[in-house]
Design a protein around this motif. Structure first.
Motif, PDB file in Angstrom:
ATOM      1  N   GLY A 187       0.779  -1.221   0.000  1.00 21.96           N
ATOM      2  CA  GLY A 187       0.000   0.000   0.000  1.00 21.96           C
ATOM      3  C   GLY A 187       0.808   1.267   0.000  1.00 21.96           C
ATOM      4  O   GLY A 187       0.269   2.347  -0.145  1.00 21.96           O
ATOM      5  N   ILE A 188       2.159   1.145   0.160  1.00 24.61           N
ATOM      6  CA  ILE A 188       3.016   2.330   0.140  1.00 24.61           C
ATOM      7  C   ILE A 188       4.121   2.178  -0.891  1.00 24.61           C
ATOM      8  O   ILE A 188       4.262   2.983  -1.806  1.00 24.61           O
ATOM      9  N   ASP A 189       4.917   1.121  -0.738  1.00 27.71           N
ATOM     10  CA  ASP A 189       6.051   0.908  -1.648  1.00 27.71           C
ATOM     11  C   ASP A 189       5.712  -0.037  -2.790  1.00 27.71           C
ATOM     12  O   ASP A 189       6.434  -0.092  -3.783  1.00 27.71           O
ATOM     13  N   ARG A 190       4.671  -0.812  -2.622  1.00 23.61           N
ATOM     14  CA  ARG A 190       4.313  -1.758  -3.687  1.00 23.61           C
ATOM     15  C   ARG A 190       2.798  -1.878  -3.768  1.00 23.61           C
ATOM     16  O   ARG A 190       2.081  -1.526  -2.837  1.00 23.61           O
ATOM     17  N   SER A 191       2.341  -2.383  -4.909  1.00 22.22           N
ATOM     18  CA  SER A 191       0.894  -2.458  -5.143  1.00 22.22           C
ATOM     19  C   SER A 191       0.246  -3.398  -4.149  1.00 22.22           C
ATOM     20  O   SER A 191       0.856  -4.339  -3.633  1.00 22.22           O
ATOM     21  N   GLY A 192      -1.012  -3.165  -3.896  1.00 21.90           N
ATOM     22  CA  GLY A 192      -1.761  -3.955  -2.939  1.00 21.90           C
ATOM     23  C   GLY A 192      -2.485  -3.058  -1.945  1.00 21.90           C
ATOM     24  O   GLY A 192      -2.433  -1.822  -2.039  1.00 21.90           O
ATOM     25  N   THR A 193      -3.137  -3.693  -0.990  1.00 19.72           N
ATOM     26  CA  THR A 193      -3.955  -2.965  -0.035  1.00 19.72           C
ATOM     27  C   THR A 193      -3.699  -3.482   1.369  1.00 19.72           C
ATOM     28  O   THR A 193      -3.543  -4.687   1.577  1.00 19.72           O
ATOM     29  N   MET A 194      -3.649  -2.547   2.322  1.00 25.15           N
ATOM     30  CA  MET A 194      -3.527  -2.883   3.736  1.00 25.15           C
ATOM     31  C   MET A 194      -4.649  -2.182   4.488  1.00 25.15           C
ATOM     32  O   MET A 194      -4.824  -0.966   4.373  1.00 25.15           O
ATOM     33  N   ILE A 195      -5.430  -2.952   5.239  1.00 24.54           N
ATOM     34  CA  ILE A 195      -6.511  -2.406   6.062  1.00 24.54           C
ATOM     35  C   ILE A 195      -6.229  -2.798   7.505  1.00 24.54           C
ATOM     36  O   ILE A 195      -6.103  -3.982   7.822  1.00 24.54           O
ATOM     37  N   ARG A 196      -6.105  -1.775   8.371  1.00 27.69           N
ATOM     38  CA  ARG A 196      -5.823  -2.022   9.781  1.00 27.69           C
ATOM     39  C   ARG A 196      -6.960  -1.452  10.627  1.00 27.69           C
ATOM     40  O   ARG A 196      -7.388  -0.313  10.421  1.00 27.69           O
ATOM     41  N   VAL A 197      -7.424  -2.235  11.589  1.00 30.33           N
ATOM     42  CA  VAL A 197      -8.488  -1.838  12.503  1.00 30.33           C
ATOM     43  C   VAL A 197      -7.975  -1.989  13.930  1.00 30.33           C
ATOM     44  O   VAL A 197      -7.395  -3.023  14.285  1.00 30.33           O
ATOM     45  N   VAL A 198      -8.164  -0.952  14.740  1.00 31.86           N
ATOM     46  CA  VAL A 198      -7.799  -0.981  16.158  1.00 31.86           C
ATOM     47  C   VAL A 198      -9.055  -0.715  16.975  1.00 31.86           C
ATOM     48  O   VAL A 198      -9.716   0.311  16.785  1.00 31.86           O
ATOM     49  N   LEU A 199      -9.401  -1.650  17.863  1.00 35.86           N
ATOM     50  CA  LEU A 199     -10.608  -1.542  18.673  1.00 35.86           C
ATOM     51  C   LEU A 199     -10.231  -1.613  20.154  1.00 35.86           C
ATOM     52  O   LEU A 199      -9.387  -2.425  20.546  1.00 35.86           O
ATOM     53  N   PRO A 200     -10.839  -0.760  20.993  1.00 34.14           N
ATOM     54  CA  PRO A 200     -10.572  -0.852  22.439  1.00 34.14           C
ATOM     55  C   PRO A 200     -11.223  -2.092  23.024  1.00 34.14           C
ATOM     56  O   PRO A 200     -12.383  -2.401  22.745  1.00 34.14           O
ATOM     57  N   LEU A 201     -10.466  -2.808  23.841  1.00 36.75           N
ATOM     58  CA  LEU A 201     -10.978  -4.018  24.472  1.00 36.75           C
ATOM     59  C   LEU A 201     -11.638  -3.678  25.807  1.00 36.75           C
ATOM     60  O   LEU A 201     -11.194  -2.762  26.506  1.00 36.75           O
ATOM     61  N   PRO A 202     -12.694  -4.392  26.179  1.00 36.92           N
ATOM     62  CA  PRO A 202     -13.248  -4.216  27.525  1.00 36.92           C
ATOM     63  C   PRO A 202     -12.263  -4.701  28.561  1.00 36.92           C
ATOM     64  O   PRO A 202     -11.406  -5.546  28.269  1.00 36.92           O
ATOM     65  N   PRO A 203     -12.308  -4.163  29.786  1.00 29.49           N
ATOM     66  CA  PRO A 203     -11.342  -4.577  30.815  1.00 29.49           C
ATOM     67  C   PRO A 203     -11.454  -6.053  31.144  1.00 29.49           C
ATOM     68  O   PRO A 203     -12.540  -6.628  31.181  1.00 29.49           O
ATOM     69  N   ARG A 204     -10.287  -6.674  31.381  1.00 29.91           N
ATOM     70  CA  ARG A 204     -10.228  -8.098  31.720  1.00 29.91           C
ATOM     71  C   ARG A 204      -9.760  -8.246  33.159  1.00 29.91           C
ATOM     72  O   ARG A 204      -9.020  -7.442  33.681  1.00 29.91           O
ATOM     73  N   ASN A 205     -10.184  -9.339  33.775  1.00 26.57           N
ATOM     74  CA  ASN A 205      -9.829  -9.594  35.168  1.00 26.57           C
ATOM     75  C   ASN A 205      -8.723 -10.637  35.328  1.00 26.57           C
ATOM     76  O   ASN A 205      -8.017 -10.665  36.319  1.00 26.57           O
TER      77      ASN A 205
END
Length: 572
Positions: free
Chosen positions: A541-559
């Motif tokens: 997606g920057i230096d060569r052809s193709g696609t990059m999709i990144r998703v960041v989601l907040p996680l609920p607190p864990r115990n």
């Protein structure tokens, strides 16, 4: 503002004078004593011609060499006079005079003093000139310190107001801190902030400091509201009681400063400060408090708009969550309908066709052949319906969780397309049901787009969790596309849908894509393969052809605090 005096500094400055200078100052004071009143009258006349008000004239007259002579003649030390100079200097600063105008006024007095000394003792003019210069230096030094204190106090007040505005998250948090900052600046004993209700009938006390009672509502007459529409220094008495909105102040305080909060030419609120003693305010204080009141109202409006925006965003978020729930419910309903109605009916049709096909006599061979073709079409339709049912509502997602559902999704993708797929998942992937559904739909939509448009030969899907966030990334080596154009197109719902689903969970979406160069498309296969292998060292997606999709989601607190390790699964 009640400034803090620093007599020790002035005392040190006075103590630094030589005994000779002290003696000359005392001698000059005795020499001028009979003529000081006349000099002061002439000086006040000069100041009046310069259109200075009585308060300014009085303060300037108290810091002249004549005033110093009076102090020394009365037996007071020079340090006491310099303390008065600093106090009067702060007062002059608050009265709106600039340092240059003060120096200019003192220069006028010096001219009058020079003429008087020339008449009385011309032979001592040189010695007296030296004494006056030394005294003038000490006075200027004290005035500079006084003006600096006033400007520093004003700057600190505005800085504190700005800091409160930036740091406060809600209107109820901001108003008390605003009021506390202005109380520090004014030195008032108590303060109140009132906002005028819609319809301009009653006032609501806002910004009440901790531990103080809050006045819920009070009413005033139109005349009182007109009086409060301009800044006022109120000496609390019988005639002024209606303008002091806190009735308890009538018994305990002597002076009230009232500053209106105005917007669009209308009275919106009022700031009031109470003092136990008579305490007049200066023009500079009026200007600062008026500017602070304007800033306070604008900040209050901004905070109110932000709160309203936050409420509306919360409503939109809840509506979006409800729409996702409705969408998933509708998907399950449609899948059940397909399974229970269309699917079962088609199974019956297929069974009947197979029975008819078997019962036809040999002489009806052409019909048997056609019946077999229809049966095969029916079987294909049943398979397609089952695929639609699995896509609409994958049972494995509800029964076994996200990780098995993703593996099944990738497996089906690999069976239908020749691309090589690598799937990387954490060892544990325990997510809330809503997040699992949305993440599954995100991956489903991305892989549908890859299948339709990308012509990719390699696809990588990785899911990871760290620092309270879930990260999902999909990469392909396809032909790429123009990201800005795709987001701006009204008929392109895929990326918009991804962004809306991610925003629903409070996450972030990043899309990078680079189109394949036309020269590579027209080149031979061997040349194209060489270019691909060479390009694999760059970033998709920057230096060569193709696609990059990144998703960041907040996680609920864990115990449990368990760490999540990765494992790589090769599918296909």
């Amino acid at each position: 503002m009640k400034a803090v005096e620093h007599p020790e500094v002035l005392a040190e400055a006075a103590a630094g004078l030589s005994h000779q200078l002290q003696a000359h100052l005392q001698w000059m004071a005795e020499l001028l004593a009979p003529h000081l009143a006349g000099l002061e009258r002439k000086f006040l006349v000069q100041l009046k011609k310069q259109k200075l008000d009585p308060s300014q004239r009085e303060s300037l007259a108290s810091i002249t060499p004549g005033a110093a002579a009076q102090c020394l003649a009365a037996g007071e030390p020079l340090s006491r006079f310099l303390e008065k100079v600093q106090y009067r200097g702060r007062r002059l600063a608050k009265l709106g005079l600039t340092p240059s105008s003060v120096v200019s006024a003192l220069g006028e007095y010096d001219k009058l003093l020079s003429a008087e000394l020339q008449k009385r003792c011309a032979d001592q003019a040189a010695n007296l000139g030296w004494v006056r210069n030394q005294l003038h230096f000490l006075v200027i030094l004290s005035l500079n310190s006084a003006f600096y204190q006033v400007r520093e106090g004003e700057s600190q007040a505005f800085y504190e107001l700005f800091r409160v505005e930036v740091e406060s998250r809600t209107l109820d948090e901001m108003l008390p801190r605003f009021l506390a900052a202005l109380l520090t600046y004014t030195g008032a004993d108590e303060g109140r902030l009132y906002l005028l209700e819609d319809g301009q009938e009653s006032w609501i006390s806002r910004g009440t400091l901790p531990g103080e009672p809050q006045i819920v509502s009070l009413c005033t007459t139109p005349k009182v509201r007109r009086d409060l529409a301009r800044p006022r220094c109120i000496e609390i008495g019988t005639d002024t009681k209606p303008m002091v909105l806190d009735k308890k102040w009538h018994r305990s305080f002597h002076t009230c400063w009232s500053v209106p909060l105005r917007a669009d030419g209308k009275l919106r609120g009022v700031l009031q400060f109470a003092f136990r003693k008579s305490y007049e305010w200066m023009p500079r204080e009026v200007e600062l408090l008026s500017a602070a009141a304007e800033r306070c109202w604008l900040a209050a409006e901004k905070a109110r708009l932000l709160e309203d925006l936050a409420r509306r965003e919360e409503q939109v978020r809840r509506l979006a969550e409800h729409m996702v729930e409705v969408e998933e419910s509708e998907r399950r309903r449609i899948s059940r309908e397909l399974h229970d109605e269309a699917g079962q009916s088609l199974l019956c049709v297929r069974l009947q066709l197979e029975m008819i096909e078997q019962e036809l006599p040999p002489e009806f061979e052409p019909w048997r052949k056609r019946m077999g073709e229809v049966r095969e079409m029916t079987e294909h339709t049943i398979i397609e319906i089952r695929r639609l049912i699995a896509a609409l509502s994958p049972a494995i997602l509800d029964q076994m969780g996200l990780a098995p559902a993703l593996r099944q999704l990738i497996g089906r993708f690999r069976n239908l397309h020749s691309a090589e797929v690598r799937l990387q998942l954490p060892r544990r992937l325990d997510l809330p049901k809503k997040m699992s559904i949305i993440l599954y739909r995100l991956v489903q939509e991305i892989f549908n787009n890859i299948a339709k448009y990308s012509l990719a030969t390699r696809v990588n899907l990785s899911v990871d969790s760290a620092d309270g966030c879930l990260r999902m990334q999909v990469e392909d080596d396809g032909i790429g596309f123009d990201v800005e154009e795709a987001f701006s197109r009204r008929d392109c719902f895929g990326l918009s849908g991804l962004r809306e689903r991610v925003a629903l969970l409070g996450g972030a979406l990043e899309v990078r894509s680079l189109r394949k160069a036309k020269t590579a498309e027209s080149a031979g296969w061997s040349d194209l393969n060489q270019r691909r292998e060479k390009a694999h060292s760059g970033r998709i997606g920057i230096d060569r052809s193709g696609t990059m999709i990144r998703v960041v989601l907040p996680l609920p607190p864990r115990n449990d605090g368990a760490e999540r390790s990765k494992r790589t699964v090769q599918v296909g």
